[in-house]
Design an enzyme around this catalytic site. Structure first.
Site, PDB file in Angstrom:
ATOM      1  N   GLY A 105      89.747 -70.236  -1.906  1.00  0.00           N
ATOM      2  CA  GLY A 105      89.232 -71.075  -0.826  1.00  0.00           C
ATOM      3  C   GLY A 105      87.734 -71.228  -0.921  1.00  0.00           C
ATOM      4  O   GLY A 105      87.079 -70.482  -1.633  1.00  0.00           O
ATOM      5  N   PRO A 106      87.214 -72.224  -0.194  1.00  0.00           N
ATOM      6  CA  PRO A 106      85.770 -72.467  -0.241  1.00  0.00           C
ATOM      7  C   PRO A 106      84.982 -71.255   0.257  1.00  0.00           C
ATOM      8  O   PRO A 106      85.544 -70.417   0.958  1.00  0.00           O
ATOM      9  CB  PRO A 106      85.572 -73.643   0.709  1.00  0.00           C
ATOM     10  CG  PRO A 106      86.905 -74.120   1.100  1.00  0.00           C
ATOM     11  CD  PRO A 106      87.917 -73.131   0.707  1.00  0.00           C
ATOM     12  N   PRO A 107      83.712 -71.165  -0.093  1.00  0.00           N
ATOM     13  CA  PRO A 107      82.908 -70.030   0.349  1.00  0.00           C
ATOM     14  C   PRO A 107      82.823 -69.963   1.870  1.00  0.00           C
ATOM     15  O   PRO A 107      82.763 -71.008   2.529  1.00  0.00           O
ATOM     16  CB  PRO A 107      81.519 -70.312  -0.229  1.00  0.00           C
ATOM     17  CG  PRO A 107      81.653 -71.470  -1.124  1.00  0.00           C
ATOM     18  CD  PRO A 107      82.966 -72.113  -0.900  1.00  0.00           C
ATOM     19  N   THR A 158      85.048 -68.887   4.054  1.00  0.00           N
ATOM     20  CA  THR A 158      86.261 -69.052   4.847  1.00  0.00           C
ATOM     21  C   THR A 158      86.893 -67.711   5.190  1.00  0.00           C
ATOM     22  O   THR A 158      87.931 -67.667   5.832  1.00  0.00           O
ATOM     23  CB  THR A 158      87.296 -69.918   4.105  1.00  0.00           C
ATOM     24  OG1 THR A 158      87.363 -69.490   2.752  1.00  0.00           O
ATOM     25  CG2 THR A 158      86.932 -71.369   4.181  1.00  0.00           C
ATOM     26  N   GLY A 159      86.310 -66.633   4.723  1.00  0.00           N
ATOM     27  CA  GLY A 159      86.783 -65.321   5.160  1.00  0.00           C
ATOM     28  C   GLY A 159      87.637 -64.581   4.151  1.00  0.00           C
ATOM     29  O   GLY A 159      88.446 -63.737   4.529  1.00  0.00           O
ATOM     30  N   LYS A 160      87.454 -64.868   2.871  1.00  0.00           N
ATOM     31  CA  LYS A 160      88.270 -64.170   1.868  1.00  0.00           C
ATOM     32  C   LYS A 160      87.906 -62.696   1.781  1.00  0.00           C
ATOM     33  O   LYS A 160      88.773 -61.824   1.845  1.00  0.00           O
ATOM     34  CB  LYS A 160      88.072 -64.827   0.491  1.00  0.00           C
ATOM     35  CG  LYS A 160      88.526 -66.272   0.456  1.00  0.00           C
ATOM     36  CD  LYS A 160      88.343 -66.879  -0.907  1.00  0.00           C
ATOM     37  CE  LYS A 160      86.901 -66.987  -1.319  1.00  0.00           C
ATOM     38  NZ  LYS A 160      86.089 -67.882  -0.471  1.00  0.00           N
ATOM     39  N   THR A 161      86.609 -62.428   1.675  1.00  0.00           N
ATOM     40  CA  THR A 161      86.162 -61.040   1.612  1.00  0.00           C
ATOM     41  C   THR A 161      86.524 -60.312   2.899  1.00  0.00           C
ATOM     42  O   THR A 161      86.955 -59.160   2.885  1.00  0.00           O
ATOM     43  CB  THR A 161      84.642 -60.992   1.369  1.00  0.00           C
ATOM     44  OG1 THR A 161      84.340 -61.811   0.242  1.00  0.00           O
ATOM     45  CG2 THR A 161      84.178 -59.591   1.105  1.00  0.00           C
ATOM     46  N   HIS A 164      93.284 -93.406   4.484  1.00  0.00           N
ATOM     47  CA  HIS A 164      93.524 -93.199   3.054  1.00  0.00           C
ATOM     48  C   HIS A 164      94.642 -92.172   2.846  1.00  0.00           C
ATOM     49  O   HIS A 164      95.618 -92.429   2.134  1.00  0.00           O
ATOM     50  CB  HIS A 164      92.208 -92.732   2.396  1.00  0.00           C
ATOM     51  CG  HIS A 164      92.328 -92.402   0.945  1.00  0.00           C
ATOM     52  ND1 HIS A 164      91.797 -93.194  -0.037  1.00  0.00           N
ATOM     53  CD2 HIS A 164      92.902 -91.361   0.300  1.00  0.00           C
ATOM     54  CE1 HIS A 164      92.032 -92.662  -1.217  1.00  0.00           C
ATOM     55  NE2 HIS A 164      92.709 -91.540  -1.041  1.00  0.00           N
ATOM     56  N   GLU A 165      94.527 -91.055   3.513  1.00  0.00           N
ATOM     57  CA  GLU A 165      95.531 -90.004   3.321  1.00  0.00           C
ATOM     58  C   GLU A 165      96.892 -90.434   3.851  1.00  0.00           C
ATOM     59  O   GLU A 165      97.928 -90.181   3.242  1.00  0.00           O
ATOM     60  CB  GLU A 165      95.094 -88.696   3.992  1.00  0.00           C
ATOM     61  CG  GLU A 165      93.816 -88.081   3.430  1.00  0.00           C
ATOM     62  CD  GLU A 165      93.876 -87.795   1.939  1.00  0.00           C
ATOM     63  OE1 GLU A 165      94.990 -87.581   1.415  1.00  0.00           O
ATOM     64  OE2 GLU A 165      92.812 -87.815   1.279  1.00  0.00           O
TER      65      GLU A 165
HETATM   66  P1  ADP Z   1      84.106 -65.626   1.671  1.00  0.00           P
HETATM   67  O1  ADP Z   1      84.309 -64.281   1.057  1.00  0.00           O
HETATM   68  O2  ADP Z   1      85.368 -66.413   1.802  1.00  0.00           O
HETATM   69  O3  ADP Z   1      83.028 -66.427   1.040  1.00  0.00           O
HETATM   70  P2  ADP Z   1      83.382 -64.037   3.924  1.00  0.00           P
HETATM   71  O4  ADP Z   1      84.631 -63.287   4.089  1.00  0.00           O
HETATM   72  O5  ADP Z   1      82.280 -63.317   3.264  1.00  0.00           O
HETATM   73  O6  ADP Z   1      83.633 -65.403   3.176  1.00  0.00           O
HETATM   74  O7  ADP Z   1      82.918 -64.567   5.351  1.00  0.00           O
HETATM   75  C1  ADP Z   1      81.597 -64.454   5.808  1.00  0.00           C
HETATM   76  C2  ADP Z   1      81.560 -64.199   7.304  1.00  0.00           C
HETATM   77  O8  ADP Z   1      82.016 -65.320   8.025  1.00  0.00           O
HETATM   78  C3  ADP Z   1      82.462 -63.065   7.721  1.00  0.00           C
HETATM   79  O9  ADP Z   1      81.806 -61.851   7.663  1.00  0.00           O
HETATM   80  C4  ADP Z   1      82.848 -63.433   9.142  1.00  0.00           C
HETATM   81  O10 ADP Z   1      81.917 -62.957  10.047  1.00  0.00           O
HETATM   82  C5  ADP Z   1      82.792 -64.933   9.140  1.00  0.00           C
HETATM   83  N1  ADP Z   1      84.146 -65.473   8.981  1.00  0.00           N
HETATM   84  C6  ADP Z   1      84.586 -66.182   7.927  1.00  0.00           C
HETATM   85  N2  ADP Z   1      85.869 -66.542   8.095  1.00  0.00           N
HETATM   86  C7  ADP Z   1      86.275 -66.041   9.273  1.00  0.00           C
HETATM   87  C8  ADP Z   1      87.516 -66.074  10.000  1.00  0.00           C
HETATM   88  N3  ADP Z   1      88.600 -66.707   9.512  1.00  0.00           N
HETATM   89  N4  ADP Z   1      87.570 -65.438  11.181  1.00  0.00           N
HETATM   90  C9  ADP Z   1      86.486 -64.801  11.660  1.00  0.00           C
HETATM   91  N5  ADP Z   1      85.302 -64.737  11.040  1.00  0.00           N
HETATM   92  C10 ADP Z   1      85.173 -65.356   9.856  1.00  0.00           C
HETATM   93 ZN    ZN Z   2      93.550 -90.195  -2.335  1.00  0.00          ZN
HETATM   94 MG    MG Z   3      83.305 -63.425  -0.532  1.00  0.00          MG
END
Ligand code: ADP
Ligand code: ZN
Ligand code: MG
Length: 602
Positions: free
Chosen positions: A201-203, A205-208, A423-424
């Site tokens: 997913g994009p940066p 979005t909460g992967k870490t 479009h979509e």
């Molecule tokens: P990624 O690793 O996807 O680039 P991070 O997990 O580092 O993003 O997210 C950075 C911060 O943004 C997190 O520490 C959190 O505070 C906030 N955040 C991102 N996504 C969420 C979410 N789905 N729910 C709550 N907080 C979020």
């Molecule tokens: Zn298209």
């Molecule tokens: Mg990350």
């Protein structure tokens, strides 16, 4: 290594304390012997007056004893001054001798003390480096050791409650956590743990964050390491780290191994003659070996995260390695409300704050953006000396952020959003009208990380290995449905269709040159591309065909595409009212699911 060093350091410390103690005791004894320190002249006068019984001559000093005590002192010590002392001594009949000083201890000290100091400084520096390395066993001497940190349940105070708006990803990961917690329950039905799960997913979005939450929930050891930490200057070091990491993990199984920023080490290996990135390749190869080396019964679940899945080596993504990909996408409106709810707990807000309004104004914001927004709003409120944060503060903050983000983040203006919605929907309606097309799973106009302004996900019902000519034609019509819808509704041509056009062209070209589907050209392969081993392509720029044939290929490709486009236009003109209605709903809700779409596609 670190522990061993510590022990040596301890022993040395004791040793030197002992030596210093001995020296102190010696000194103490010397005092006990009541020695008077006298000037040389006094010594001479005593010598003359015959008050000295015996002396010992040292290199720099003269030690001796009085016949009669002076100041209650029997012995004396004086510093030598050269003179023809011997004659006088002979004359006064004092017993004298020359002593060779025992400098053993002094010598030893002069050797050992600097060495000791050197070691102390060295050990100190090593420790510093190890701390900087961030691991239990980092540092210069342990180059090949992995720096993975091990979290246990209580270490990260993050739980699934802190991650909002990514329900699909959460559901998938909850299953893994449950599996690790009670493997027996799942084992009954013969289910097996997935081997590798890749969060994509994009940066921001909460992967870490999700990974940390798993560590908090799992109740099993959780090894966390960033891909960039495998990237080393020396060839082979990264590979050794990977090996070490999995060795540790195997000892602690069941456990989770999390590799953040997987793209840093999993980049596509270079093909062809110019080798170059040996270190990265070795590291990646080692990772692949380790991935194959454990089976799901061993209880190790590998978790990866990346925002650039397209640059990952295909070998990493094939079945049996990272066999599950979990999309952690930008949140839709409801998701944004949930995320805001998580973060406004940290600030003081007015009672009637309408979060839905805030969410409606922030399409395309990620979790990290929303967290930042909440903080900005609190800052705005503080600046106007308010006691709590209101909707107006959020509005000011949103404006400030969007003005700053616009260039980086492709936030769409209202007209663009409208265009994207039509479009979509164009894609979707054409797809639903043509037989044999995959059903629409989800439509979204939330801009996605790289490139796409919106997207339509079709869900294949079954894996396809053979496609008929008609199906390929239908596929092209679906791809061109977006452009067709824009043409019908806005009567314009926009850049939004470039990706669709590229894909459609590729299909058409393949139909002509590879599949022999055009009658005039016959069942002949006109494909000039040499596909190299592992799927990377190289082109030979020498065409093997005559001018006429080349012309015919180009014409056929164009003809196929125009035919598909016309079909899309026809379908959409016929269903224009549905197009209007559904596009408006999409604009309102930002994402439409299969069930929500059902009413339009009967
Ligand atoms: P990624 O690793 O996807 O680039 P991070 O997990 O580092 O993003 O997210 C950075 C911060 O943004 C997190 O520490 C959190 O505070 C906030 N955040 C991102 N996504 C969420 C979410 N789905 N729910 C709550 N907080 C979020
Ligand atoms: Zn298209
Ligand atoms: Mg990350």
């Amino acid at each position: 290594m670190a522990r061993l060093k510590k022990e040596t350091q301890f022993n040395l410390t004791y040793f030197f304390i002992a030596i210093i103690a001995i020296l102190l005791i010696q000194d103490f004894w010397a005092h006990k012997k009541n020695v008077a320190y006298i000037p040389y002249s006094e010594f001479r006068s005593n010598l003359k007056s015959g008050n000295i019984s015996e002396i010992s001559i040292l290199d720099k000093q003269i030690r001796g004893a009085f016949k009669e005590q002076i100041n209650n002192k029997k012995n004396f010590l004086t510093t030598r001054v050269e003179s023809d002392l011997v004659k006088e001594l002979e004359a006064s009949g004092v017993k004298y001798n020359r002593v060779i000083e025992n400098t053993f201890f002094k010598d030893i000290l002069s050797w050992i003390l600097p060495t000791f100091l050197f070691f102390a400084i060295w050990i100190y520096l090593m420790k510093k480096m190890a701390e900087k390395g961030g691991g239990v066993s980092g540092g210069f001497m342990s180059v090949g050791k992995s720096k993975a940190k091990v979290y246990v349940e209580t270490d990260t105070k993050v739980s699934f409650n802190d991650v909002a708006g990514v329900d699909e990803a959460k559901a998938e990961l909850t299953e893994v956590v449950n599996f690790l917690k009670s493997p027996d329950e799942y084992g009954i039905l013969g289910a097996r743990l997935p081997k590798g799960i890749l969060l994509v997913g994009p940066p921001g979005t909460g992967k870490t964050l999700l990974a940390k939450a798993i560590a908090g929930e799992a109740g099993v050891p959780f090894f966390s390491i960033s891909g960039s930490e495998f990237v080393e200057m020396f060839v082979g070091v990264g590979a050794a780290r990977v090996r070490d990491l999995f060795e540790q993990a195997r000892k602690k199984a069941p456990c989770i191994v999390f590799i953040d920023e997987l793209d840093a080490l999993g980049k596509v290996r270079s093909s062809g003659i110019h080798g170059g990135h040996d270190e990265k390749e070795q590291t990646l190869n080692q990772l692949l070996v380790e991935l194959d080396g454990f089976d799901s019964k061993s209880g190790i679940v590998l978790l990866g995260a990346t925002n650039r899945p397209e640059i990952l080596d295909p070998a990493l993504l094939r079945a049996g390695r990272f066999d599950r990909q979990v999309l952690v996408d930008r949140p839709d409106k409801i998701g944004r409300i949930q995320i805001l709810n998580v973060h406004i707990k940290k600030i003081k807000i007015v009672d009637d704050l309408d979060l839905e309004q805030v969410a409606a104004l922030t399409p395309g914001f990620t979790g990290a953006d929303l967290e930042n927004l909440v903080n900005e709003a609190a800052l705005v409120a503080t600046r106007r000396k308010s006691s709590d944060v209101s909707l107006d503060d959020f509005n000011v903050a949103i404006e400030r952020i969007i003005a700053g983000l616009e260039k980086r983040n492709r936030l769409l203006n209202p007209f663009e959003r409208k265009v994207v919605a039509y479009h979509e929907m164009g894609h979707a309606i054409v797809a639903s009208s043509l037989p044999g097309s995959d059903p629409i799973h989800k439509i979204s106009i939330i801009p996605r990380g790289i490139g796409a302004l919106g997207y339509t996900i079709q869900r294949p019902i079954e894996d396809r290995f053979l496609m008929k000519k008609e199906e390929l034609e239908n596929k092209m019509s679906v791809l061109l449905g977006g452009r067709a819808a824009e043409k019908i509704v806005f009567n314009h041509l926009s850049t939004g269709a470039s990706d669709d056009i590229m894909k459609a062209t590729e299909i058409a070209r393949s139909m002509v040159t590879k599949y022999g589907m055009v009658e005039d050209l016959g069942h002949v392969n006109y494909d000039d591309k040499q596909t190299s081993f592992l799927g990377t392509q190289s082109f030979s720029n020498m065409s093997r065909y005559g001018e006429k044939t080349t012309q015919a290929i180009d014409d056929s490709v164009k003809e196929l595409i125009e035919k598909a486009y016309k079909k899309a236009i026809e379908i959409l003109k016929e269903k224009q009212s549905i197009l209007e209605e559904s596009s408006n709903e999409l604009l309102e809700k930002e994402t439409l699911s299969e069930t929500e779409l059902k009413k339009y596609f009967i």
